[in-house]
Motif scaffolding. Structure first.
Motif, PDB file in Angstrom:
ATOM      1  N   UNK A 284       0.835  -1.205   0.000  1.00  0.00           N
ATOM      2  CA  UNK A 284       0.000   0.000   0.000  1.00  0.00           C
ATOM      3  C   UNK A 284       0.868   1.253   0.000  1.00  0.00           C
ATOM      4  N   UNK A 285       1.887   1.274   0.848  1.00  0.00           N
ATOM      5  CA  UNK A 285       2.771   2.446   0.922  1.00  0.00           C
ATOM      6  C   UNK A 285       3.571   2.616  -0.357  1.00  0.00           C
ATOM      7  N   UNK A 286       3.978   1.523  -0.996  1.00  0.00           N
ATOM      8  CA  UNK A 286       4.665   1.608  -2.290  1.00  0.00           C
ATOM      9  C   UNK A 286       3.746   2.229  -3.332  1.00  0.00           C
ATOM     10  N   UNK A 287       2.493   1.801  -3.347  1.00  0.00           N
ATOM     11  CA  UNK A 287       1.532   2.358  -4.303  1.00  0.00           C
ATOM     12  C   UNK A 287       1.352   3.851  -4.116  1.00  0.00           C
ATOM     13  N   UNK A 288       1.161   4.291  -2.877  1.00  0.00           N
ATOM     14  CA  UNK A 288       0.931   5.712  -2.629  1.00  0.00           C
ATOM     15  C   UNK A 288       2.178   6.543  -2.909  1.00  0.00           C
ATOM     16  N   UNK A 289       3.367   5.982  -2.637  1.00  0.00           N
ATOM     17  CA  UNK A 289       4.612   6.685  -2.964  1.00  0.00           C
ATOM     18  C   UNK A 289       4.713   6.899  -4.476  1.00  0.00           C
ATOM     19  N   UNK A 290       4.413   5.850  -5.261  1.00  0.00           N
ATOM     20  CA  UNK A 290       4.499   5.966  -6.714  1.00  0.00           C
ATOM     21  C   UNK A 290       3.401   6.862  -7.268  1.00  0.00           C
ATOM     22  N   UNK A 291       2.249   6.877  -6.622  1.00  0.00           N
ATOM     23  CA  UNK A 291       1.181   7.773  -7.063  1.00  0.00           C
ATOM     24  C   UNK A 291       1.640   9.232  -6.981  1.00  0.00           C
ATOM     25  N   UNK A 292       2.353   9.565  -5.892  1.00  0.00           N
ATOM     26  CA  UNK A 292       2.861  10.926  -5.720  1.00  0.00           C
ATOM     27  C   UNK A 292       4.012  11.193  -6.681  1.00  0.00           C
ATOM     28  N   UNK A 293       4.935  10.240  -6.788  1.00  0.00           N
ATOM     29  CA  UNK A 293       6.132  10.431  -7.625  1.00  0.00           C
ATOM     30  C   UNK A 293       5.772  10.589  -9.095  1.00  0.00           C
ATOM     31  N   UNK A 294       4.849   9.769  -9.595  1.00  0.00           N
ATOM     32  CA  UNK A 294       4.535   9.759 -11.023  1.00  0.00           C
ATOM     33  C   UNK A 294       3.396  10.699 -11.392  1.00  0.00           C
ATOM     34  N   UNK A 295       2.630  11.141 -10.423  1.00  0.00           N
ATOM     35  CA  UNK A 295       1.560  12.091 -10.710  1.00  0.00           C
ATOM     36  C   UNK A 295       0.574  11.548 -11.726  1.00  0.00           C
ATOM     37  N   UNK A 296       0.320  12.320 -12.774  1.00  0.00           N
ATOM     38  CA  UNK A 296      -0.656  11.916 -13.789  1.00  0.00           C
ATOM     39  C   UNK A 296      -0.223  10.682 -14.565  1.00  0.00           C
ATOM     40  N   UNK A 297       1.066  10.335 -14.513  1.00  0.00           N
ATOM     41  CA  UNK A 297       1.547   9.146 -15.216  1.00  0.00           C
ATOM     42  C   UNK A 297       1.284   7.862 -14.429  1.00  0.00           C
TER      43      UNK A 297
END
Length: 606
Positions: free
Chosen positions: A530-543
């Protein structure tokens, strides 16, 4: 570090060739385990060897594989090969310590589920059940002759004797099973003696040669019955039973504190101490209890969460008394999720799935049941549920149990893993507890995020499952590292885990006497993904793509969690503007992934 384009092809080819040879050797060791033999659907040609000599051979294999990996320049390898080689390192590091640990913790299934005492349900009991499953598929004929089958019966007797020899060897070293576990071990193996007789005889009964049954009966009487009797005699002897301690947990045995700390790392694949896990459990439980109180208040119930669960137990809408009625509950949630699959997942396994009742012989050893992946002779994944236990309580947690065990949980992950023919067999068939259970719990959490728990009772049921699994973080570490008594652990679970007394008694023995630290993987793995997903959501933004994330994680099956993160970052950053950073991040994770297992090469504990 030079790029591949700047490195002579001969050096790259040599590194790739060496890595592939190491993976093949790793797979040779894995494929000899009882678990892998079952997964591959092999005809039984020999039974597991759990003696010290066999364990010593596996330890030598592990140390040799580690030495070979150390000679490979992983920066010259393609990304997926480098990550798979790092997974091989994790397995070999586990094998490298087995000989040193043998008398305190051994791995009868060969999958990293180190058990303290052989005559326990998840140890010798589970091992013999796997052997029985394999023998139930044997037919005496061209492939297995009567002479070969009689030799298998001899091996069965040898296997049971090895369980007894390890038990006696532990006693010689002052390692005695706690009294609370001992009271269960003796009836368990008395019962297994009868089960073994039935399974071994059934093979001969399927044979057209009537003389085979007499030969088989004679061999069982000569080899198998005495082996079970000797094991039970050890457990019942005054020299053993009178020394059985009242305390539980690994820390009470020489070297146990150090071994348990390593088991925490093995089962979580994370560099966490028992104290850190214990603290996380308490913090997690506080949040769950607050969510429960808020939900109970929201539905207008005047009472505690425990009283609300008791209230639901009196509601016929949340009860079932027969296996058929329980199946209807599971089918409700299977049908509910089916229309959502294509929205959140780009691919799915070809194998179908469903639920069936757990055989009655196993009902006394499992709290809820277990998921069985598709087999060569069965093209469906099945969740085998414990109808006896589920019929005694309210069932608002079946929704969460279903999403954990089937889709999008264990079935989605394990069936996809086995169908991924592009991967090396060690990625397709070797289980990784932290990933397997972490994904299943992430799946149950995700089901809630997309509204699959529609009724307040179902949302409460999900919180009940969360509380049960979170309580393990506290009581497993409490008993094995912090000196908790069995009664302390049971009191904590009575207050927080929402289970009946029989289940609590069974679960606490599982954590403290059977497979310590295994139960930590569920919630720690869930939180990691879950934390990996949310980290990547922030890092990649719209991508960021949720479908892409889920598919990348599922393609990371068979990897420790740090390597899953490396793999997912590599896939999701491949088309991202900061691609070079993603590549460097992948290399860093590949190099760092082995750091938490290097203790194995220095020795763990005795």
């Amino acid at each position: 570090m030079p790029d591949h384009e700047e490195t002579p092809n001969s050096a790259v080819d040599a590194a790739v060739s060496a890595a592939r040879a190491i993976l093949d050797e790793t797979w040779r060791v894995v494929s000899e385990t009882p678990y892998a033999s079952r997964e591959l659907g092999r005809t039984v040609d020999r039974l597991p060897d759990i003696g010290l000599d066999a364990v010593s051979r596996r330890t030598r294999d592990g140390k040799e594989i580690l030495a070979r990996i150390a000679r490979v320049d992983t920066d010259l390898l393609p990304g997926d090969l480098a990550i798979t080689l790092a997974a091989s390192h994790t397995m070999a590091a586990r094998w490298a310590r087995e000989e040193d640990w043998y008398w305190l913790a051994f791995d009868p299934m060969g999958v990293g589920f180190f058990s303290m005492f052989a005559p326990a349900a998840y140890s010798g009991g589970f091992l013999l059940n796997i052997v029985h499953e394999a023998l139930e598929k044997v037919t005496i004929g061209d492939e297995v002759t009567i002479d070969r089958y009689l030799a298998l019966i001899d091996e069965y007797g040898r296997l049971v004797r090895q369980l007894g020899e390890r038990t006696a060897g532990q006693a010689d070293r002052g390692i005695i099973m706690p009294a609370a576990q001992l009271t269960r071990a003796t009836p368990l193996f008395r019962g297994l003696k009868g089960v073994a007789r039935g399974v071994l005889r059934a093979v001969a009964e399927r044979s057209p040669e009537l003389s085979h049954l007499g030969l088989v009966e004679t061999r069982i009487t000569a080899e198998v019955d005495p082996a079970f009797d000797e094991l039970v005699q050890i457990l019942e002897s005054t020299t053993y039973a009178d020394r059985a301690p009242d305390v539980v947990g690994m820390a009470h045995y020489p070297g146990g504190e150090e071994v348990y700390a390593e088991l925490v790392r093995i089962h979580t694949t994370l560099d966490l101490s028992p104290a850190e896990v214990h603290d996380r459990g308490h913090a997690r439980m506080a949040r769950i209890r607050e969510d429960m109180r808020a939900l109970v208040a929201q539905v207008g119930f005047e009472g505690t969460p425990l009283e609300y669960l008791a209230y639901l137990a009196d509601d016929p809408a949340w009860r079932a008394t027969t296996p058929e009625e329980i199946t209807v509950f599971f089918d409700r949630y299977i049908d509910r999720f089916a229309p959502e699959v294509d929205t959140y997942f780009g691919s799915r396994p070809r194998a179908g799935y469903g639920v069936v009742p757990l055989p009655a012989a196993s009902a006394g050893t499992m709290t809820f049941g277990y998921y069985s992946p598709p087999q060569p002779d069965r093209d469906r994944g099945l969740y085998l549920f414990n109808a006896a236990n589920l019929s005694r309580a309210a069932l608002p947690m079946v929704a969460a149990l279903n999403y954990h065990e089937l889709v999008p949980g264990h079935h989605f992950q394990m069936a996809t893993q086995r169908e991924a023919t592009q991967f090396h067999p060690i990625r397709r068939h070797a289980p990784v507890n932290a990933f397997d259970e972490g994904w299943a719990e992430y799946a149950a959490r995700f089901a809630g995020e997309i509204g699959m728990y529609r009724e307040p009772e179902e949302r409460f049921g999900r919180l009940v499952m969360e509380a049960f699994l979170t309580s393990r973080l506290v009581v497993d570490t409490g008993m094995n590292a912090h000196g908790w008594t069995l009664e302390q652990a049971r009191e904590y679970m009575r207050e927080n885990a929402f289970m009946d007394t029989a289940e609590i008694d069974s679960e606490t023995l599982r954590y403290s006497c059977d497979i310590p630290a295994q139960a930590l993987a569920y919630k720690l793995g869930d939180d990691f993904l879950y934390e990996l997903r949310e980290e990547l959501r922030v890092t990649l933004g719209d991508d960021f793509s949720l479908v892409g994330f889920h598919d990348a994680v599922l393609r990371g099956s068979g990897l420790p969690l740090p390597l899953v993160a490396a793999h997912v970052r590599q896939e999701l950053t491949r088309a991202h503007p900061n691609e070079k950073a993603g590549t460097e991040g992948r290399r860093r994770f590949v190099r760092d992934s082995a750091a938490h297992v290097t203790r194995a090469e220095r020795g763990g504990g005795r």
